[in-house]
Design a protein around this motif. Structure first.
Motif, PDB file in Angstrom:
ATOM      1  N   LYS A  33     -24.096  21.519  27.927  1.00  0.00           N
ATOM      2  CA  LYS A  33     -24.992  22.129  26.960  1.00  0.00           C
ATOM      3  C   LYS A  33     -26.327  21.386  26.941  1.00  0.00           C
ATOM      4  O   LYS A  33     -26.368  20.161  26.962  1.00  0.00           O
ATOM      5  N   ASP A  34     -27.416  22.150  26.900  1.00  0.00           N
ATOM      6  CA  ASP A  34     -28.749  21.555  26.806  1.00  0.00           C
ATOM      7  C   ASP A  34     -28.977  21.117  25.361  1.00  0.00           C
ATOM      8  O   ASP A  34     -28.925  21.921  24.442  1.00  0.00           O
ATOM      9  N   ARG A  35     -29.239  19.842  25.157  1.00  0.00           N
ATOM     10  CA  ARG A  35     -29.375  19.304  23.808  1.00  0.00           C
ATOM     11  C   ARG A  35     -30.808  18.902  23.492  1.00  0.00           C
ATOM     12  O   ARG A  35     -31.059  18.115  22.596  1.00  0.00           O
ATOM     13  N   SER A  36     -31.761  19.452  24.215  1.00  0.00           N
ATOM     14  CA  SER A  36     -33.165  19.160  23.970  1.00  0.00           C
ATOM     15  C   SER A  36     -33.750  20.204  23.021  1.00  0.00           C
ATOM     16  O   SER A  36     -33.444  21.387  23.125  1.00  0.00           O
ATOM     17  N   VAL A  37     -34.547  19.753  22.086  1.00  0.00           N
ATOM     18  CA  VAL A  37     -35.227  20.645  21.144  1.00  0.00           C
ATOM     19  C   VAL A  37     -36.699  20.229  21.065  1.00  0.00           C
ATOM     20  O   VAL A  37     -37.041  19.082  21.362  1.00  0.00           O
ATOM     21  N   PRO A  38     -37.567  21.149  20.667  1.00  0.00           N
ATOM     22  CA  PRO A  38     -38.976  20.767  20.515  1.00  0.00           C
ATOM     23  C   PRO A  38     -39.186  19.823  19.329  1.00  0.00           C
ATOM     24  O   PRO A  38     -38.573  19.977  18.283  1.00  0.00           O
ATOM     25  N   VAL A  39     -40.046  18.857  19.542  1.00  0.00           N
ATOM     26  CA  VAL A  39     -40.358  17.847  18.532  1.00  0.00           C
ATOM     27  C   VAL A  39     -41.870  17.805  18.364  1.00  0.00           C
ATOM     28  O   VAL A  39     -42.614  17.835  19.347  1.00  0.00           O
ATOM     29  N   ILE A  66     -48.254   1.668  12.753  1.00  0.00           N
ATOM     30  CA  ILE A  66     -48.477   3.102  12.964  1.00  0.00           C
ATOM     31  C   ILE A  66     -47.884   3.864  11.786  1.00  0.00           C
ATOM     32  O   ILE A  66     -46.762   3.576  11.357  1.00  0.00           O
ATOM     33  N   THR A  67     -48.614   4.852  11.292  1.00  0.00           N
ATOM     34  CA  THR A  67     -48.109   5.794  10.300  1.00  0.00           C
ATOM     35  C   THR A  67     -48.018   7.141  10.996  1.00  0.00           C
ATOM     36  O   THR A  67     -48.996   7.601  11.602  1.00  0.00           O
ATOM     37  N   PHE A  68     -46.845   7.785  10.917  1.00  0.00           N
ATOM     38  CA  PHE A  68     -46.623   8.989  11.726  1.00  0.00           C
ATOM     39  C   PHE A  68     -45.852  10.047  10.930  1.00  0.00           C
ATOM     40  O   PHE A  68     -45.248   9.760   9.908  1.00  0.00           O
ATOM     41  N   ASP A  69     -45.904  11.266  11.457  1.00  0.00           N
ATOM     42  CA  ASP A  69     -45.140  12.400  10.932  1.00  0.00           C
ATOM     43  C   ASP A  69     -44.229  12.899  12.044  1.00  0.00           C
ATOM     44  O   ASP A  69     -44.632  12.931  13.213  1.00  0.00           O
ATOM     45  N   VAL A  70     -43.018  13.315  11.680  1.00  0.00           N
ATOM     46  CA  VAL A  70     -42.058  13.873  12.637  1.00  0.00           C
ATOM     47  C   VAL A  70     -41.545  15.198  12.089  1.00  0.00           C
ATOM     48  O   VAL A  70     -41.126  15.272  10.942  1.00  0.00           O
ATOM     49  N   THR A  71     -41.585  16.223  12.934  1.00  0.00           N
ATOM     50  CA  THR A  71     -41.026  17.519  12.576  1.00  0.00           C
ATOM     51  C   THR A  71     -40.135  17.973  13.729  1.00  0.00           C
ATOM     52  O   THR A  71     -40.596  18.055  14.869  1.00  0.00           O
ATOM     53  N   ALA A  72     -38.865  18.266  13.426  1.00  0.00           N
ATOM     54  CA  ALA A  72     -37.922  18.735  14.450  1.00  0.00           C
ATOM     55  C   ALA A  72     -36.763  19.444  13.762  1.00  0.00           C
ATOM     56  O   ALA A  72     -36.350  19.053  12.665  1.00  0.00           O
ATOM     57  N   ASP A  73     -36.252  20.468  14.424  1.00  0.00           N
ATOM     58  CA  ASP A  73     -35.068  21.175  13.939  1.00  0.00           C
ATOM     59  C   ASP A  73     -33.921  20.843  14.887  1.00  0.00           C
ATOM     60  O   ASP A  73     -33.862  21.344  16.009  1.00  0.00           O
ATOM     61  N   LEU A  74     -33.010  19.989  14.444  1.00  0.00           N
ATOM     62  CA  LEU A  74     -31.913  19.513  15.276  1.00  0.00           C
ATOM     63  C   LEU A  74     -30.640  20.333  15.099  1.00  0.00           C
ATOM     64  O   LEU A  74     -29.583  19.943  15.590  1.00  0.00           O
ATOM     65  N   GLU A  75     -30.741  21.463  14.435  1.00  0.00           N
ATOM     66  CA  GLU A  75     -29.559  22.261  14.112  1.00  0.00           C
ATOM     67  C   GLU A  75     -28.840  22.778  15.363  1.00  0.00           C
ATOM     68  O   GLU A  75     -27.615  22.843  15.398  1.00  0.00           O
ATOM     69  N   ASN A  76     -29.599  23.116  16.414  1.00  0.00           N
ATOM     70  CA  ASN A  76     -28.973  23.648  17.635  1.00  0.00           C
ATOM     71  C   ASN A  76     -28.202  22.592  18.414  1.00  0.00           C
ATOM     72  O   ASN A  76     -27.399  22.930  19.284  1.00  0.00           O
ATOM     73  N   ILE A  77     -28.453  21.329  18.130  1.00  0.00           N
ATOM     74  CA  ILE A  77     -27.737  20.261  18.840  1.00  0.00           C
ATOM     75  C   ILE A  77     -26.318  20.124  18.305  1.00  0.00           C
ATOM     76  O   ILE A  77     -25.384  19.862  19.054  1.00  0.00           O
ATOM     77  N   PHE A  78     -26.168  20.323  17.005  1.00  0.00           N
ATOM     78  CA  PHE A  78     -24.864  20.137  16.387  1.00  0.00           C
ATOM     79  C   PHE A  78     -23.922  21.285  16.735  1.00  0.00           C
ATOM     80  O   PHE A  78     -24.262  22.448  16.577  1.00  0.00           O
ATOM     81  N   ASP A  79     -22.772  20.938  17.246  1.00  0.00           N
ATOM     82  CA  ASP A  79     -21.672  21.877  17.439  1.00  0.00           C
ATOM     83  C   ASP A  79     -20.390  21.157  17.021  1.00  0.00           C
ATOM     84  O   ASP A  79     -20.440  20.080  16.436  1.00  0.00           O
ATOM     85  N   TRP A  80     -19.266  21.740  17.320  1.00  0.00           N
ATOM     86  CA  TRP A  80     -18.004  21.156  16.844  1.00  0.00           C
ATOM     87  C   TRP A  80     -17.706  19.794  17.477  1.00  0.00           C
ATOM     88  O   TRP A  80     -16.923  19.020  16.946  1.00  0.00           O
ATOM     89  N   ASN A  81     -18.342  19.467  18.607  1.00  0.00           N
ATOM     90  CA  ASN A  81     -18.047  18.221  19.305  1.00  0.00           C
ATOM     91  C   ASN A  81     -19.074  17.118  19.016  1.00  0.00           C
ATOM     92  O   ASN A  81     -19.033  16.071  19.620  1.00  0.00           O
ATOM     93  N   VAL A  82     -20.002  17.330  18.106  1.00  0.00           N
ATOM     94  CA  VAL A  82     -21.013  16.320  17.789  1.00  0.00           C
ATOM     95  C   VAL A  82     -20.663  15.669  16.456  1.00  0.00           C
ATOM     96  O   VAL A  82     -20.573  16.336  15.431  1.00  0.00           O
TER      97      VAL A  82
END
Length: 180
Positions: A33-39, A66-82
């Protein structure tokens, strides 16, 4: 005729073989499974100081903030085996002394059941951003990347890099530190 111990041994060995086959089957269903998502990374503030390095010879080294902001949706990475994700933000840059420098600046563990949508604003680095010399001053290509390790219930631990990164220039001057 077989004794009770030999029958128990046969049953135990068969049960272990079945559980090993089931575990391998569970692993193989998510192994490719591809576990990469846009960040999306954004740096809002960079500060550079020249401080005394107490870990070695009494020399001065660059210390970046450094002061930074992070935006990412990691929902597609999670499945029953994570089971969980280990996220970390790293800085990569080169200097005249070292062709490749990599520094982990921030990390976070996201467990299954936690909110998988990252929307972090004005985050500060969790770990010191030291350079072993003066390689941060005026460096025009410090690349920040969000990566993660997927911790599965069964199988290997893949290392995944997010599909977004940001390159930031560091200032040419140091911030003046106050002495009290």
């Amino acid at each position: 005729m077989n004794t009770v111990l030999s029958r128990a041994n046969s049953l135990f060995a068969f049960s272990l073989s079945v559980m090993a086959a089931l575990t391998f089957g569970c692993f193989i269903t998510t192994a490719f499974k591809d576990r990469s998502v846009p960040v999306r990374l954004h740096v809002s503030r960079i500060m550079l100081k020249n401080v005394e390095d107490f870990t070695g010879p009494r020399e001065r080294s660059d210390l970046g903030f450094i002061t930074f902001d992070v935006t990412a949706d990691l929902e597609n990475i999670f499945d029953w085996n994570v089971k969980q994700l280990f996220l970390y933000l790293s800085a990569e840059y080169s200097t005249k002394n070292n062709a490749l420098n990599q520094v982990v600046l921030w990390d976070k563990i996201v467990l299954r059941g936690d909110n998988p949508k990252l929307l972090l604003k004005d985050m500060k680095t969790k770990y010191f951003f030291f350079d072993d010399g003066n390689g941060l001053k005026g460096n025009r290509n410090v690349t920040l990347t969000l990566s993660w390790n997927v911790v599965p219930n069964a199988g290997i631990l893949p290392l995944v890099t997010g599909s977004g990164h940001v390159s930031v220039p560091f200032p040419d001057t140091y911030e003046i530190t106050k002495s009290y």
